[in-house]
Write a protein that holds these residues in place. Structure first.
Motif, short mmCIF file in Angstrom:
data_model
loop_
_atom_site.label_atom_id
_atom_site.label_comp_id
_atom_site.label_asym_id
_atom_site.label_seq_id
_atom_site.Cartn_x
_atom_site.Cartn_y
_atom_site.Cartn_z
N ILE A 26 36.63 29.77 -53.28
CA ILE A 26 37.13 28.93 -54.37
C ILE A 26 38.58 28.58 -54.07
O ILE A 26 39.28 29.28 -53.33
N GLY A 27 39.06 27.46 -54.63
CA GLY A 27 40.48 27.15 -54.71
C GLY A 27 41.17 26.79 -53.42
O GLY A 27 42.40 26.82 -53.37
N LEU A 28 40.42 26.43 -52.38
CA LEU A 28 41.04 26.17 -51.08
C LEU A 28 40.22 25.15 -50.29
O LEU A 28 39.10 24.80 -50.66
N SER A 29 40.80 24.69 -49.19
CA SER A 29 40.07 23.95 -48.17
C SER A 29 40.12 24.76 -46.89
O SER A 29 41.19 25.27 -46.51
N THR A 30 38.99 24.92 -46.21
CA THR A 30 38.98 25.55 -44.89
C THR A 30 39.02 24.46 -43.83
O THR A 30 38.37 23.42 -43.98
N VAL A 31 39.78 24.71 -42.78
CA VAL A 31 39.86 23.78 -41.65
C VAL A 31 39.45 24.53 -40.40
O VAL A 31 40.11 25.50 -40.00
N THR A 32 38.37 24.10 -39.76
CA THR A 32 37.91 24.70 -38.51
C THR A 32 38.17 23.73 -37.38
O THR A 32 37.77 22.56 -37.46
N TYR A 33 38.84 24.20 -36.34
CA TYR A 33 39.27 23.36 -35.22
C TYR A 33 39.06 24.15 -33.94
O TYR A 33 39.68 25.20 -33.75
N LEU A 34 38.18 23.68 -33.07
CA LEU A 34 37.79 24.41 -31.87
C LEU A 34 38.42 23.81 -30.61
O LEU A 34 38.56 22.59 -30.49
N PHE A 35 38.74 24.71 -29.67
CA PHE A 35 39.13 24.30 -28.33
C PHE A 35 37.97 24.43 -27.35
O PHE A 35 37.92 23.74 -26.33
N ASP A 36 37.04 25.33 -27.65
CA ASP A 36 35.89 25.55 -26.78
C ASP A 36 34.76 26.12 -27.62
O ASP A 36 34.98 26.83 -28.61
N GLY A 37 33.51 25.80 -27.23
CA GLY A 37 32.36 26.36 -27.91
C GLY A 37 31.86 25.48 -29.04
O GLY A 37 32.39 24.39 -29.32
N ASN A 38 30.81 25.95 -29.72
CA ASN A 38 30.16 25.23 -30.81
C ASN A 38 29.83 26.19 -31.94
O ASN A 38 29.43 27.33 -31.69
N ILE A 39 29.97 25.73 -33.17
CA ILE A 39 29.61 26.52 -34.35
C ILE A 39 28.77 25.64 -35.28
O ILE A 39 29.16 24.50 -35.58
N ARG A 40 27.64 26.19 -35.74
CA ARG A 40 26.83 25.47 -36.73
C ARG A 40 27.27 25.88 -38.13
O ARG A 40 27.24 27.05 -38.49
N HIS A 41 27.69 24.89 -38.89
CA HIS A 41 28.12 25.07 -40.28
C HIS A 41 26.98 24.64 -41.20
O HIS A 41 26.41 23.56 -41.05
N ARG A 42 26.65 25.50 -42.16
CA ARG A 42 25.74 25.15 -43.25
C ARG A 42 26.43 25.52 -44.56
O ARG A 42 27.13 26.54 -44.63
N ASP A 43 26.22 24.73 -45.62
CA ASP A 43 26.84 25.05 -46.89
C ASP A 43 25.91 24.74 -48.05
O ASP A 43 24.83 24.16 -47.88
N SER A 44 26.35 25.14 -49.24
CA SER A 44 25.54 25.01 -50.45
C SER A 44 25.44 23.58 -50.95
O SER A 44 24.70 23.31 -51.91
N LEU A 45 26.15 22.64 -50.33
CA LEU A 45 25.96 21.22 -50.62
C LEU A 45 24.77 20.64 -49.86
O LEU A 45 24.39 19.50 -50.09
N GLY A 46 24.21 21.44 -48.94
CA GLY A 46 23.13 20.95 -48.10
C GLY A 46 23.60 20.43 -46.76
O GLY A 46 22.81 19.92 -45.96
N THR A 47 24.89 20.58 -46.45
CA THR A 47 25.43 20.14 -45.18
C THR A 47 24.94 21.02 -44.04
O THR A 47 24.90 22.25 -44.17
N GLU A 48 24.58 20.42 -42.93
CA GLU A 48 24.36 21.14 -41.68
C GLU A 48 25.04 20.35 -40.58
O GLU A 48 24.73 19.17 -40.36
N MET A 49 25.97 20.97 -39.89
CA MET A 49 26.80 20.26 -38.90
C MET A 49 27.21 21.21 -37.80
O MET A 49 27.65 22.32 -38.06
#
Length: 307
Positions: free
Chosen positions: A76-99
């Motif tokens: 709650i109450g924030l924005s997360t910022v994910t920034y990669l130099f190498d590799g891959n991460i699958r993000h899923r969230d309660s909005l239905g996003t998959e990225m």
């Protein structure tokens, strides 16, 4: 990253550079072969502009059995910022996003009144060693936006402006730097720039680049006013000073900051708020299962910490 246990970072040794207001040596945790260094928050420095949390993950090569598996957890109450130099991460969230976030992309997830997400190594890549290197930061939201509806946005690496001149490359992740403006949406005045210097090059950080400014050294050393600082140091600068950063051997660092937050922020686990009562409410909501679920990742979750 919020889901990795570890001790608080520590303020660094005394430095003779007057322009450096705070020097922080991050604490390191090793989680299944992945080193994570936490630089914010610390007792002596809670925020730099809206940045209230700063983690460096890796660089590392994970075995398939040690793949990144961060189960669903709330914010709650924030924005997360994910920034990669190498590799891959699958993000899923309660909005239905998959990225799947890739190197150089920006994942900006605004929790507002509440969101749940998971972060995992992509299943289709787990048959081979998995490189991982990057940053996860949190941005505190302005008072009047702490309870906005949650959102998610991905900005591809190719959409970020890049400045190149005299041995310097600067990728503007958020905000405006040397006249180049990022398209990434901001809820508070924010500066976030990925800077690489060739051996012998230097860069000027103007006094008005942001009200509060700091760098995190990723690969160094860097030199400021004749003093050298190695990799994995957070250097917060005094307001109003022009800073010149040079790299005798070449360097890579993140410049970040923004406007001073007008009110105090409290942090507990994955929750950020200007109100202690709101954090207590979020605890109870997670404990009692009132947050939304993550489609495609419904079977697991991270329980509320005991203390």
């Amino acid at each position: 990253m919020s889901f990795f246990p570890g001790n608080d970072p520590q303020p660094g040794d005394f430095t003779a550079v007057d322009s450096i207001e705070t020097l922080i040596i991050p604490r390191t945790s090793d989680i299944g072969g992945l080193e994570v260094r936490r630089a914010l928050p610390t007792a002596k420095r809670r925020l730099v502009g809206p940045f209230i949390f700063f983690d460096r993950m890796g660089p590392a090569i994970l075995r398939p059995t040690d793949a990144l598996d961060v189960r669903p957890h709330p914010h709650i109450g924030l924005s997360t910022v994910t920034y990669l130099f190498d590799g891959n991460i699958r993000h899923r969230d309660s909005l239905g996003t998959e990225m799947v976030i890739r190197p150089g992309d920006v994942n900006l997830m605004t929790a507002g009144r509440g969101i749940v997400h998971s972060e995992r190594s992509p299943e289709e890549l787990r048959t081979q060693p998995l490189p991982i290197s990057g940053l996860q930061t949190w941005l505190a939201l302005p008072d009047h936006l702490e309870e906005i509806d949650p959102t998610f946005a991905n900005t591809a690496a190719g959409e970020l402006p890049v400045l190149r001149e005299a041995g310097m490359e600067a990728r503007v992740v958020m905000g405006t730097f040397h006249g180049a403006q990022s398209l990434v949406k901001q809820h508070a005045e924010t500066l976030y720039v990925d800077i690489r210097l060739q051996p012998g090059a230097h860069i000027q950080i103007k006094a008005d680049a942001a009200e509060e400014r700091a760098i995190y050294t990723l690969d160094g050393p860097v030199e400021i006013s004749g003093e050298r600082f190695p990799a994995d140091r957070l250097l917060a600068f005094r307001a109003g000073d022009e800073i010149v950063i040079s790299a005798p051997q070449g360097a890579h660092f993140m410049l970040f900051g923004g406007a001073t937050m007008p009110s105090k922020r409290y942090v507990w686990w994955n929750f950020v708020s200007s109100s202690k009562e709101r954090i207590e409410q979020a605890k109870e909501e997670w404990r009692s299962g009132r947050f939304d679920i993550v489609p495609g990742d419904e079977e697991e979750f991270i329980p509320l910490p005991e203390n």
